[in-house]
Design an enzyme around this catalytic site. Structure first.
Site: not given
Ligand code: GLU
Length: 423
Positions: A79, A103, A115, A155, A199, A230, A357
């Site tokens: 994810k 995370k 990613k 992202d 976020t 964002n 998410s």
């Molecule tokens: N890009 C965001 C992060 O770095 C969200 C990732 C997601 O929602 O999967 O955490």
């Protein structure tokens, strides 16, 4: 506080892949894990590199390059977001996928880390070109990902609209409507209420917890936000709603500082319709200056490596809440810890995005949608519980919050690897 160290290392390594490996070593060392477990964690399991042609508005064809990295899927599918940025590198995407695993581990989501990144400057693309780049990248990675395999999201410089195009491309390729392939979608396509603010909202929950701990009232607490995407923009608004005084903000071109507090509606209007600098010449500062302001809370909300061994000694914030991924280097971490600055690490501070998410994905799979209150309540509960767990472990091991957060995740991932019989 033991004062500001006077010497910074001559040559600090700023490669995010090496940085995350150092962070793993630090936490895994305290857990006394066998070396082979550390070796597994220090590299992504799978990486895909793609190039794809895109027809530009002027009739030319440009070839774009991108990556998708999947770090570890012991706990669940990969994810993590997809970023569009001219400086994207393979090592950066690998590191970001690793931070995603940790995370998800900190907040207890049933995911591993993934990613993606495309080397492009979306600010220089027309809307049509942006759509073709988005669809082209999704087509190139479609066989590598899946709703039970690896689930992308927004992202840096990617938006709900882009997620909608990507979901559509994937669904057409597979011949099945597949909202669970990607999160951060527009509401009408199965997006979750509260995802857009998630976020920033999660980050604000951690900031409020830290303020409480330091016995600082949010009312009147001063805030500087670096980055106005964002996360940064919404964090500024939400903290202002809590009574904080937003004294500085910036975007990639530079920042603004006003000691009595910025006029936020004016700042938002300038960001949308002209440029921040039009706020007035006396208020204009650089991004470097913003990071060194005397404030209660500093929120780096842009890119990696902004607080390094070279400037950490000049930071005058009491709390740093990392809305960005990887804004602080290990060298800077050491200095900040010596100075007594409370750093809320990225893998905790910005975990609200991936948490909602996850809620979105659950709603997509169940085809049953939640109210905004349900989303907010569940997010608040998870962020507070995670903050408390990280804080408690950091006290127990007399370490910083980053190391404690990594320890919690690494422990979870190793348990899953062991239960699967990998180690
Ligand atoms: N890009 C965001 C992060 O770095 C969200 C990732 C997601 O929602 O999967 O955490």
């Amino acid at each position: 506080m033991s004062g500001t160290p006077t010497t910074a290392p001559a040559q600090e390594h700023l490669n995010p892949f090496e940085i995350v490996q150092k962070q793993i070593d630090e936490a895994a060392g305290r857990l006394q894990l066998p070396q082979h477990v550390i070796d597994i964690l220090k590299k992504p399991k799978r990486v895909l590199s793609v190039s794809f042609p895109v027809k530009m508005d002027d009739g030319s064809v440009q070839v774009f390059e991108g990556y998708r990295s999947q770090h570890n899927d012991a706990i669940g599918p990969g994810k993590g977001g997809i970023r569009f940025h001219p400086d994207v590198t393979l090592d950066e995407v690998k590191a970001l996928s690793m931070w995603m695993s940790f995370k998800c581990g900190v907040v207890g989501l049933p995911y591993g880390g993934g990613k993606g990144g495309v080397i492009c400057d979306p600010r220089k693309l027309s809307k049509g070109e942006l759509e073709r780049v988005s669809r082209g990248f999704m087509e190139a990675i479609a066989d590598f990902i899946g709703p039970d395999k690896d689930i992308p999201a927004p992202d840096v410089y990617t938006t709900p609209e882009i997620m909608g195009w990507m979901m559509d491309t994937y669904s057409r390729l597979k011949g099945v409507n597949t909202p669970g392939i990607i999160t951060g979608k527009p509401l009408i396509l199965g997006g979750s209420k509260g995802r857009n603010e998630a976020t920033a909202q999660g980050c604000v929950y951690t900031v409020l917890a830290a303020l409480k701990e330091l016995e600082i009232s949010p009312v009147g607490a001063t805030v500087a936000v670096q980055g106005f995407g964002n996360a940064g923009r919404i964090a500024a608004r939400l903290l202002a709603e809590q009574g904080c005084r937003i004294v500085a903000v910036s975007d990639s071109k530079g920042g603004l500082y006003q000691a009595e507090g910025l006029d936020l509606p004016k700042v938002f209007a300038l960001k949308d319709h002209s440029k921040l600098a039009d706020y007035g010449a006396p208020y204009v500062i650089t991004n470097a200056e913003l990071l060194e302001l005397e404030v209660d809370i500093l929120i780096p909300a842009a890119l990696e490596n902004v607080i390094t061994g070279a400037n950490a000694g000049n930071v005058r914030a009491k709390i740093i809440a990392e809305a960005a991924n990887g804004p602080t280097t290990p060298e800077a971490d050491k200095i900040l810890q010596e100075m007594g600055v409370l750093v809320i690490p990225d893998i905790l501070a910005n975990a609200g995005g991936v948490t909602v998410s996850y809620f979105e994905w659950v709603q997509n799979l169940a085809q049953f949608y939640w109210t905004e209150e349900e989303v907010r309540e569940r997010l608040s509960q998870r962020m507070h519980a995670s903050y408390d767990a990280v804080r408690a472990l950091s006290r127990e091991h007399r370490t910083d919050l980053r190391t404690a957060a990594f320890m919690i995740s690494i422990k979870r991932i190793s348990e899953a690897m062991s239960a699967r019989g990998w180690i």
